[in-house]
Design an enzyme around this catalytic site. Structure first.
Site, short mmCIF file in Angstrom:
data_model
loop_
_atom_site.label_atom_id
_atom_site.label_comp_id
_atom_site.label_asym_id
_atom_site.label_seq_id
_atom_site.Cartn_x
_atom_site.Cartn_y
_atom_site.Cartn_z
N ASP A 124 2.52 0.46 0.73
CA ASP A 124 2.12 0.35 2.12
C ASP A 124 1.36 -0.96 2.33
OD1 ASP A 124 1.84 2.18 4.71
OD2 ASP A 124 -0.15 1.33 4.37
N ARG A 125 0.10 -0.94 2.80
CA ARG A 125 -0.65 -2.18 3.00
C ARG A 125 -0.75 -2.98 1.71
NH1 ARG A 125 0.00 -3.06 7.83
NH2 ARG A 125 -1.72 -4.57 7.85
N HIS A 169 0.41 3.23 15.55
CA HIS A 169 -0.85 2.68 15.06
C HIS A 169 -0.77 1.16 14.85
CE1 HIS A 169 1.71 3.43 11.64
NE2 HIS A 169 0.90 2.80 10.82
N TYR A 229 -4.85 -4.61 9.96
CA TYR A 229 -3.64 -4.41 10.75
C TYR A 229 -3.46 -5.50 11.81
CZ TYR A 229 -2.08 0.08 8.93
OH TYR A 229 -1.58 1.06 8.12
N HIS A 289 5.81 9.67 2.42
CA HIS A 289 5.34 8.29 2.34
C HIS A 289 4.44 8.08 1.12
CE1 HIS A 289 3.92 4.39 3.63
NE2 HIS A 289 2.67 4.82 3.71
#
Length: 309
Positions: A124-125, A169, A229, A289
């Site tokens: 992910d990030r 988001h 983000y 996820h």
């Protein structure tokens, strides 16, 4: 200058891993190098592998994978800047949480702990940080694995129409400073807990104590998470587009594990990744996820296959 003194461990911890707090001089800013202290779990011995967590988690998401890999590798699991027990610097100019800056943290961390070259795995990030590290530091990153993400520029290009609601988001936290922080800060457990619940197929994979550790870390990190983000809607996208225009590619062997988001959103994830990674193994997993927690055996197997390539 680096402080590698033991850090106070969060609870719970990765069994058998020591906890360090390592101060590194990351990417330069207007006032000089921006030093950050990264909370890092360290275990095992052998060739180095760095594992980078995703949202809304901490290094603890690697607890199963890291324990397995540590049987024959040195495994470093930092909290990214802005997350967990790592420093959360202010972001006055929109660059402090660029993936370029966060990637520089990771390379500096590995070097401070004695590893000039290392394999890098991100979720992910953390996968976006790993991707940027692979492009910016190809002499340091020997192999790269990215879990359940697309490169930033590709993400913004495929997120359109009503199907983009799955990534609401991304759009919320891309807004200018102020409103996103206030909205999320008003109900952080509801916001961050939504993703822990909605993105998990097997709720047992994130036990109550681990879930609370994630939520507690996020409560203390709303501004820095939003800044992370927000950077992806600005400077990170710019960096990706510049590399694409220059023809820069990932030089090392790359493995990507993903859910089949492309089928629902109308894109070919493997083709998008192959444009960046000529030496690619792309695998679609029928998991949630948080695959390192739901399917640690499959993730370990993919990493070990990558290490053997």
């Amino acid at each position: 200058m680096t402080d590698t003194s033991p850090a106070s461990p969060p609870h719970p911890v990765i069994p058998g891993f020591g906890q360090r707090r390592v101060t590194v001089a990351g990417s330069p800013g207007p006032g000089g190098p921006r030093k950050v202290a990264l909370h890092t779990a360290v275990g095992g011995a052998g060739p180095a592998i760095v594992l980078l967590h995703g949202f809304p988690q901490t290094h603890l998401m690697w607890r199963h994978v890291a324990a397995d890999l540590a049987t024959d590798h040195t495994v470093l699991c930092p909290d990214l800047r802005g997350y967990g027990a790592s420093d959360k610097p202010a972001d006055p100019d929109g660059t402090v949480y660029s993936k370029r800056a966060m990637a520089a943290d990771v390379v500096a961390l590995a070097r401070e702990l004695g590893h000039e070259r290392f394999a890098l795995v991100g979720h992910d990030r953390g996968a976006l940080v790993a991707f940027r590290a692979g492009l910016d530091h190809p002499d340091a990153v020997t192999r790269l694995a990215c879990l359940d993400v697309l490169p930033t520029a590709d993400t913004w290009e495929v997120m359109r129409g009503v199907t983009a609601a799955v990534g609401f988001h991304l759009f919320l936290m891309a807004q200018p400073p102020g409103l996103p922080e206030r909205l999320i800060g008003a109900a952080p457990d509801d916001f961050f807990g939504h993703f822990l619940d909605a993105w998990t197929v097997d709720p047992r994979s994130i036990p109550a104590d681990v879930r609370e550790a994630y939520l507690a870390a996020c409560r203390a990190a709303v501004p820095s998470v939003v800044a992370d983000y927000r950077a992806s809607a600005g400077i990170d996208r710019e960096h990706d587009l510049a590399d694409r225009a220059a023809g820069n590619r990932l030089r090392m062997p790359v493995t990507v594990l993903q859910q089949d988001w492309g089928a629902a959103l109308g894109y070919d994830a493997a083709a998008l990744w192959r444009a960046w990674a000529p030496d690619l193994r792309h695998v679609t997993l029928d998991r949630g996820h948080f695959m390192a927690e739901e399917a640690p055996g499959e993730v370990v197997g993919a990493i070990r296959e990558l290490m053997a390539r």
